[in-house]
Design a protein around this motif. Sequence first.
Motif, PDB file in Angstrom:
ATOM      1  N   GLY A  71      -8.759   5.556  -6.011  1.00 43.65           N
ATOM      2  CA  GLY A  71      -9.789   4.531  -6.164  1.00 43.65           C
ATOM      3  C   GLY A  71     -10.024   3.767  -4.875  1.00 43.65           C
ATOM      4  N   GLY A  72     -10.997   2.905  -4.920  1.00 46.13           N
ATOM      5  CA  GLY A  72     -11.335   2.095  -3.759  1.00 46.13           C
ATOM      6  C   GLY A  72     -10.946   0.651  -3.972  1.00 46.13           C
ATOM      7  N   GLY A  73     -11.404  -0.173  -3.082  1.00 44.85           N
ATOM      8  CA  GLY A  73     -11.126  -1.590  -3.188  1.00 44.85           C
ATOM      9  C   GLY A  73      -9.771  -1.950  -2.634  1.00 44.85           C
ATOM     10  N   PRO A  74      -9.485  -3.228  -2.639  1.00 45.41           N
ATOM     11  CA  PRO A  74      -8.218  -3.692  -2.078  1.00 45.41           C
ATOM     12  C   PRO A  74      -7.026  -3.351  -2.977  1.00 45.41           C
ATOM     13  CG  PRO A  74      -9.424  -5.534  -3.022  1.00 45.41           C
ATOM     14  CD  PRO A  74     -10.320  -4.330  -3.114  1.00 45.41           C
ATOM     15  N   ASP A 132       0.870  -1.174   0.000  1.00 44.37           N
ATOM     16  CA  ASP A 132       0.000   0.000   0.000  1.00 44.37           C
ATOM     17  C   ASP A 132       0.908   1.225   0.000  1.00 44.37           C
ATOM     18  OD1 ASP A 132      -1.770   2.057   0.344  1.00 44.37           O
ATOM     19  OD2 ASP A 132      -2.768   1.181   2.082  1.00 44.37           O
ATOM     20  N   ARG A 144      -3.571   6.756  -2.233  1.00 45.27           N
ATOM     21  CA  ARG A 144      -4.052   5.691  -3.104  1.00 45.27           C
ATOM     22  C   ARG A 144      -5.287   6.209  -3.818  1.00 45.27           C
ATOM     23  NH1 ARG A 144      -6.809   0.098  -1.642  1.00 45.27           N
ATOM     24  NH2 ARG A 144      -7.139   1.176   0.303  1.00 45.27           N
ATOM     25  N   THR A 155      -3.570  -1.153  -9.058  1.00 53.65           N
ATOM     26  CA  THR A 155      -3.848  -0.077  -8.103  1.00 53.65           C
ATOM     27  C   THR A 155      -2.912   1.099  -8.387  1.00 53.65           C
ATOM     28  OG1 THR A 155      -4.556  -1.650  -6.402  1.00 53.65           O
ATOM     29  CG2 THR A 155      -3.954   0.547  -5.654  1.00 53.65           C
TER      30      THR A 155
END
Length: 153
Positions: free
Chosen positions: A41-44, A23, A39, A49
């Motif tokens: 956007g969302g999500g894992p 991350d 970061r 990413t």
Amino acid sequence: MARYAATVDSPRPPAEVFDYVADLSTNAEWDPATISAERLGGGPVGLGTEFRLVVAFLGRRSRLAYRIVEYDRPTLVTFRGENATVVSLDRITVEAWNGGSRLTYDASLTAKGATRLAGPLLALAFRRVGVNALAGLREGLASPRAGRADAAP
């Protein structure tokens, strides 16, 4: 091209170390050259990413757009960062080691356009940034609870 590679040992388990460094928004916590990191956007966190970082390099602030281009949790993540003057490729591997983890960080920085003329200066500055960043990461990963969202202040 400038390159920096080093290892960091941590008492923390491999999956925890991996999740922390994968991350890239945590970069500002341990890399003194990172002014901000977010970061998008969302999500894992995973393949594709994206992150936006502002870093101090050679006396200037630079914005870099990063994307995860390789992702194999919990052992390998590769980031590709780019702006108008450089391309950065950062490959991080994590393995179980001595009851904790060993993280290997291998980064390269390639100048674009007229910036290529400053190659030797770029390599020297990149090494200094790498040494400082790895010292911060080593400190951040030294404690079993460092860098975790649920860690006590």
